[in-house]
Design an enzyme around this catalytic site. Structure first.
Site, PDB file in Angstrom:
ATOM      1  N   THR A  18      32.272  52.676  44.344  1.00  0.00           N
ATOM      2  CA  THR A  18      32.037  53.885  45.135  1.00  0.00           C
ATOM      3  C   THR A  18      31.996  53.531  46.617  1.00  0.00           C
ATOM      4  O   THR A  18      32.413  54.303  47.470  1.00  0.00           O
ATOM      5  CB  THR A  18      30.694  54.543  44.736  1.00  0.00           C
ATOM      6  OG1 THR A  18      30.627  54.632  43.312  1.00  0.00           O
ATOM      7  CG2 THR A  18      30.538  55.930  45.308  1.00  0.00           C
ATOM      8  N   SER A 113      24.195  48.205  50.808  1.00  0.00           N
ATOM      9  CA  SER A 113      23.466  49.447  51.037  1.00  0.00           C
ATOM     10  C   SER A 113      22.006  49.337  50.639  1.00  0.00           C
ATOM     11  O   SER A 113      21.278  48.505  51.159  1.00  0.00           O
ATOM     12  CB  SER A 113      24.170  50.593  50.319  1.00  0.00           C
ATOM     13  OG  SER A 113      23.589  51.816  50.677  1.00  0.00           O
ATOM     14  N   HIS A 114      21.592  50.142  49.653  1.00  0.00           N
ATOM     15  CA  HIS A 114      20.184  50.209  49.276  1.00  0.00           C
ATOM     16  C   HIS A 114      19.818  49.198  48.197  1.00  0.00           C
ATOM     17  O   HIS A 114      18.674  49.172  47.758  1.00  0.00           O
ATOM     18  CB  HIS A 114      19.894  51.622  48.763  1.00  0.00           C
ATOM     19  CG  HIS A 114      20.910  52.048  47.760  1.00  0.00           C
ATOM     20  ND1 HIS A 114      22.172  52.461  48.119  1.00  0.00           N
ATOM     21  CD2 HIS A 114      20.879  52.070  46.413  1.00  0.00           C
ATOM     22  CE1 HIS A 114      22.869  52.731  47.027  1.00  0.00           C
ATOM     23  NE2 HIS A 114      22.113  52.505  45.982  1.00  0.00           N
ATOM     24  N   ASP A 277      17.997  53.593  54.652  1.00  0.00           N
ATOM     25  CA  ASP A 277      18.212  52.535  53.661  1.00  0.00           C
ATOM     26  C   ASP A 277      18.690  51.237  54.315  1.00  0.00           C
ATOM     27  O   ASP A 277      18.673  51.100  55.537  1.00  0.00           O
ATOM     28  CB  ASP A 277      19.208  53.008  52.599  1.00  0.00           C
ATOM     29  CG  ASP A 277      20.617  53.116  53.150  1.00  0.00           C
ATOM     30  OD1 ASP A 277      20.751  53.448  54.344  1.00  0.00           O
ATOM     31  OD2 ASP A 277      21.581  52.869  52.404  1.00  0.00           O
ATOM     32  N   ASP A 279      21.538  49.810  55.054  1.00  0.00           N
ATOM     33  CA  ASP A 279      22.557  49.808  56.108  1.00  0.00           C
ATOM     34  C   ASP A 279      22.497  51.051  56.991  1.00  0.00           C
ATOM     35  O   ASP A 279      23.401  51.272  57.806  1.00  0.00           O
ATOM     36  CB  ASP A 279      23.949  49.649  55.495  1.00  0.00           C
ATOM     37  CG  ASP A 279      24.302  50.769  54.544  1.00  0.00           C
ATOM     38  OD1 ASP A 279      23.382  51.344  53.917  1.00  0.00           O
ATOM     39  OD2 ASP A 279      25.491  51.108  54.415  1.00  0.00           O
ATOM     40  N   ASP A 281      22.657  54.399  56.434  1.00  0.00           N
ATOM     41  CA  ASP A 281      23.416  55.643  56.290  1.00  0.00           C
ATOM     42  C   ASP A 281      22.673  56.711  55.481  1.00  0.00           C
ATOM     43  O   ASP A 281      23.057  57.868  55.500  1.00  0.00           O
ATOM     44  CB  ASP A 281      24.836  55.397  55.742  1.00  0.00           C
ATOM     45  CG  ASP A 281      24.852  54.642  54.434  1.00  0.00           C
ATOM     46  OD1 ASP A 281      23.760  54.301  53.922  1.00  0.00           O
ATOM     47  OD2 ASP A 281      25.963  54.369  53.927  1.00  0.00           O
ATOM     48  N   ARG A 282      21.612  56.330  54.776  1.00  0.00           N
ATOM     49  CA  ARG A 282      20.870  57.334  53.998  1.00  0.00           C
ATOM     50  C   ARG A 282      19.644  57.826  54.758  1.00  0.00           C
ATOM     51  O   ARG A 282      19.179  57.157  55.689  1.00  0.00           O
ATOM     52  CB  ARG A 282      20.398  56.735  52.677  1.00  0.00           C
ATOM     53  CG  ARG A 282      21.537  56.385  51.759  1.00  0.00           C
ATOM     54  CD  ARG A 282      21.029  55.964  50.397  1.00  0.00           C
ATOM     55  NE  ARG A 282      22.171  55.838  49.497  1.00  0.00           N
ATOM     56  CZ  ARG A 282      22.100  55.805  48.182  1.00  0.00           C
ATOM     57  NH1 ARG A 282      20.924  55.858  47.592  1.00  0.00           N
ATOM     58  NH2 ARG A 282      23.178  55.700  47.447  1.00  0.00           N
ATOM     59  N   THR A 344      31.930  62.270  44.080  1.00  0.00           N
ATOM     60  CA  THR A 344      30.874  61.448  44.665  1.00  0.00           C
ATOM     61  C   THR A 344      31.461  60.337  45.538  1.00  0.00           C
ATOM     62  O   THR A 344      32.451  59.717  45.173  1.00  0.00           O
ATOM     63  CB  THR A 344      30.057  60.827  43.517  1.00  0.00           C
ATOM     64  OG1 THR A 344      29.436  61.897  42.820  1.00  0.00           O
ATOM     65  CG2 THR A 344      29.006  59.872  44.027  1.00  0.00           C
ATOM     66  N   SER A 365      22.423  62.188  47.090  1.00  0.00           N
ATOM     67  CA  SER A 365      21.878  60.825  47.092  1.00  0.00           C
ATOM     68  C   SER A 365      21.390  60.422  48.488  1.00  0.00           C
ATOM     69  O   SER A 365      21.619  59.301  48.924  1.00  0.00           O
ATOM     70  CB  SER A 365      22.953  59.865  46.610  1.00  0.00           C
ATOM     71  OG  SER A 365      24.134  60.044  47.368  1.00  0.00           O
ATOM     72  N   LYS A 376      28.106  58.750  56.411  1.00  0.00           N
ATOM     73  CA  LYS A 376      26.836  59.456  56.454  1.00  0.00           C
ATOM     74  C   LYS A 376      25.932  58.710  57.435  1.00  0.00           C
ATOM     75  O   LYS A 376      26.158  57.542  57.729  1.00  0.00           O
ATOM     76  CB  LYS A 376      26.224  59.564  55.070  1.00  0.00           C
ATOM     77  CG  LYS A 376      25.998  58.255  54.362  1.00  0.00           C
ATOM     78  CD  LYS A 376      25.649  58.531  52.907  1.00  0.00           C
ATOM     79  CE  LYS A 376      25.575  57.236  52.130  1.00  0.00           C
ATOM     80  NZ  LYS A 376      26.338  57.267  50.886  1.00  0.00           N
TER      81      LYS A 376
HETATM   82  C1  G1P Z   1      25.708  56.303  44.858  1.00  0.00           C
HETATM   83  C2  G1P Z   1      25.485  57.769  45.129  1.00  0.00           C
HETATM   84  C3  G1P Z   1      26.637  58.332  45.926  1.00  0.00           C
HETATM   85  C4  G1P Z   1      26.817  57.513  47.209  1.00  0.00           C
HETATM   86  C5  G1P Z   1      26.943  56.046  46.875  1.00  0.00           C
HETATM   87  C6  G1P Z   1      26.986  55.180  48.120  1.00  0.00           C
HETATM   88  O1  G1P Z   1      26.877  56.130  44.110  1.00  0.00           O
HETATM   89  O2  G1P Z   1      25.316  58.488  43.934  1.00  0.00           O
HETATM   90  O3  G1P Z   1      26.398  59.677  46.223  1.00  0.00           O
HETATM   91  O4  G1P Z   1      27.954  57.942  47.908  1.00  0.00           O
HETATM   92  O5  G1P Z   1      25.839  55.616  46.084  1.00  0.00           O
HETATM   93  O6  G1P Z   1      25.823  55.289  48.882  1.00  0.00           O
HETATM   94  P1  G1P Z   1      26.875  55.918  42.508  1.00  0.00           P
HETATM   95  O7  G1P Z   1      25.987  54.742  42.225  1.00  0.00           O
HETATM   96  O8  G1P Z   1      26.280  57.179  41.927  1.00  0.00           O
HETATM   97  O9  G1P Z   1      28.318  55.733  42.148  1.00  0.00           O
HETATM   98 ZN    ZN Z   2      23.635  52.844  52.515  1.00  0.00          ZN
END
Ligand code: G1P
Ligand code: ZN
Length: 543
Positions: A18, A113-114, A277, A279, A281-282, A344, A365, A376
């Protein structure tokens, strides 16, 4: 300094998910693993010779080592200039901002990311294109295809670049500019928001708390909130980026940002709370004793955008990811503007933003953003909220409750089942998919199924189609149950179940979502046999 051409062999599984390639640190530390992936990126970039790239990361373990490798490979692959954040630090939104501001060819972000960091945690790499946004699927697929054929990579043998010294350094024919990670981002925020009004508002005795979770936003938040906006020292919590995020899980939700949530839920807690988070972006938005769901947040920002200087001229449209609640659709309908439903992942917003079809976009998310960049943006969302609060001078709770009275409340929750055996999760989804055609028109509990499908999306700008984006079961009165598997996990499979119901009766707006959604929660289990198949009695994370 000499150029080395190093023979290598492909690694399986270097397909970006993703949001880039994410794996445990130990996987990235294998000899040639990172190099293979970086060379595959360079191999598919056409016309990158002599061009500029923006490079930085969220400060997690292995960030500096990875950046040194990247710089030496960029030098060996003919890149002209790299802008790199001091100390190797750049938030994801700052990278997007810099690519656009300096007309760079693209950028690389080192982040998972997170996901937790540290030697036992995760690492990741994302490639962004010239519009500042995540590489679209045709680019990530080309990179993946290249990783499967790679035979050699190019790297300059040279001493490390001093990432802490601002200014220019040479690496062969490459110029490395070490830049202040915050300055350009801050000046963009100052153009969009009324900093003076926010400063006055905070000076009126309003207390805020921002939790940087020991991740990348610490330096940004200190400069913005405590520097430019005059919030007192101590308003930014956990503001020092650490390689292991202080042992925490830098995901700004009710579970992982618990200490901030507890602070805001105290009777004498701050008026406004927020977090971001790994990086940057959240975003998580809290009022005193009040939690704003990301889906509601997007809708409230859209409904109040005329209060914010950068958006006063109106919105061209809104986009939300498919599992995000339909609260924003109701605002769009009232404003008479289109609302797009995308798969997504932020990359699906890029074309809509580039084509000027949407101004605001968001995901359930904890991701919210606008046409100001192509990612984001956590701190942007928080400043947007502060600007609305400064203009309306009402508590967060009151603003959201008024919003519900005007538009109805799209009661919403997401249930995550993490670390499931991959075969179990895939079989659950496959059986669910097979059973879809039988449900349309059937009454399930007090609901009649209006549609049941596997979401597929045709991009209105370039006509590309993306399918298998999650199973949607929609009911006649607008409720939905959605199932999808995470594309960002690094261990086992994560099943996400998204639940939504529209509540028009203000007397019921105060209900706990888990209570208001009880029937759907049960139905979601019944339709997919989650408990029976996974042996799990409840989700690991509820947001
Ligand atoms: C998750 C979130 C999605 C977001 C992505 C990256 O992906 O659900 O909305 O864009 O992290 O931050 P997922 O693990 O569901 O594929
Ligand atoms: Zn992130």
């Amino acid at each position: 300094m000499s150029l080395h051409i190093v023979p290598t062999t492909p690694f399986p599984g270097q397909r970006p998910g993703t949001s880039g390639l994410r794996k445990p640190v130990s996987v990235f530390q294998q000899p040639h693993y990172l190099e293979n992936f970086i060379q595959s990126i360079f191999d598919v970039l056409e016309g990158s010779a002599g061009q500029t790239l923006v490079v930085g990361g969220d400060g997690r373990y292995y960030n500096r080592e990875a950046i040194q490798i990247l710089l030496k490979m960029a030098a060996a692959n003919g890149i002209g200039r790299v802008l790199v954040g001091q100390g190797g630090i750049l938030s994801t939104p700052a990278v997007s901002c810099l690519i656009r501001k300096y007309g760079a060819y693209g950028g690389l972000i080192f982040s998972a990311s997170h996901n937790p960091g540290g030697p036992q945690g995760d690492f990741g790499i994302k490639y962004n294109i010239g519009n500042g946004g995540p590489a679209p699927e045709k680019v990530t697929e080309a990179i993946y295809a290249r990783t499967q054929q790679i035979r050699e990579y190019r790297i300059l043998e040279a001493p490390d670049v001093d990432l802490d010294r601002l200014g220019e350094q040479r690496l062969g024919s490459l110029t490395v500019s070490v830049i202040d990670p915050v300055a350009d981002y801050l000046s963009l925020m100052q153009r969009l928001f009324d900093f003076e009004a926010i400063r006055d508002y905070l000076a009126s005795g309003i207390r805020i708390a921002f939790d940087a979770m020991h991740a990348v936003t610490g330096p940004y938040a200190r400069a913005i909130f405590q520097g430019s906006l005059g919030a007192p020292e101590g308003s930014v919590l956990n503001g020092q980026p650490l390689p292991d995020f202080g042992g925490g899980h830098p995901d700004p939700n009710l579970v992982h940002a618990r200490s901030l949530v507890e602070l805001l839920f105290r009777e004498d807690g701050p008026d406004f709370g927020a977090a971001s988070d790994g990086d940057g972006d959240r975003n998580l938005i809290l009022g005193r004793q009040f939690y704003v769901t990301p889906s509601d947040s997007l809708a409230v920002l859209a409904a109040n955008a005329q209060l914010v200087p950068g958006y006063r001229q109106g919105l061209s449209g809104i986009a939300r990811s498919m599992p995000t609640s339909q609260a924003a659709d109701r605002v769009a309908a009232k404003l008479g503007i289109p609302c797009y439903e995308t798969p997504t992942g932020w990359k699906f917003f890029g074309n809509l933003l580039d084509a000027g079809k949407v101004t605001l976009c968001g995901e359930e998310s904890f991701g919210t953003g606008s046409h100001h960049i192509r990612e984001k943006d956590g701190l942007w969302a928080i400043l947007f909220w502060l600007n609305i609060l400064a203009a309306r001078r009402q508590p967060v709770r009151q603003i959201v409750e008024e919003h519900w009275r005007t538009y109805g409340r799209n009661v919403y929750s997401r249930h995550d089942y993490e670390g499931l055996p991959v075969e179990v999760a895939e079989a659950l989804m496959a059986d669910l998919r097979r059973s879809l055609p039988g449900w349309v028109g059937q009454r399930l509990g007090s609901h009649t199924v209006a549609y049941a499908d596997d979401f597929s999306y045709t991009d209105p700008v370039d006509g590309s189609t993306t399918s298998h984006q999650g199973i949607r079961i929609g009911f006649e009165e607008g409720s939905r149950i959605i199932y999808r598997l995470s594309g960002t996990g690094t261990y086992g499979a994560t099943l996400r179940v998204y639940l939504e119901r529209l509540e028009l009766d203000p007397a019921r707006h105060g209900l706990d979502p888990q209570v208001a959604l009880a029937e759907q929660i049960q139905l979601a289990d019944h339709l997919a046999q989650i408990r029976a198949r996974t042996g799990r009695q409840q989700p690991d994370v509820i947001t």
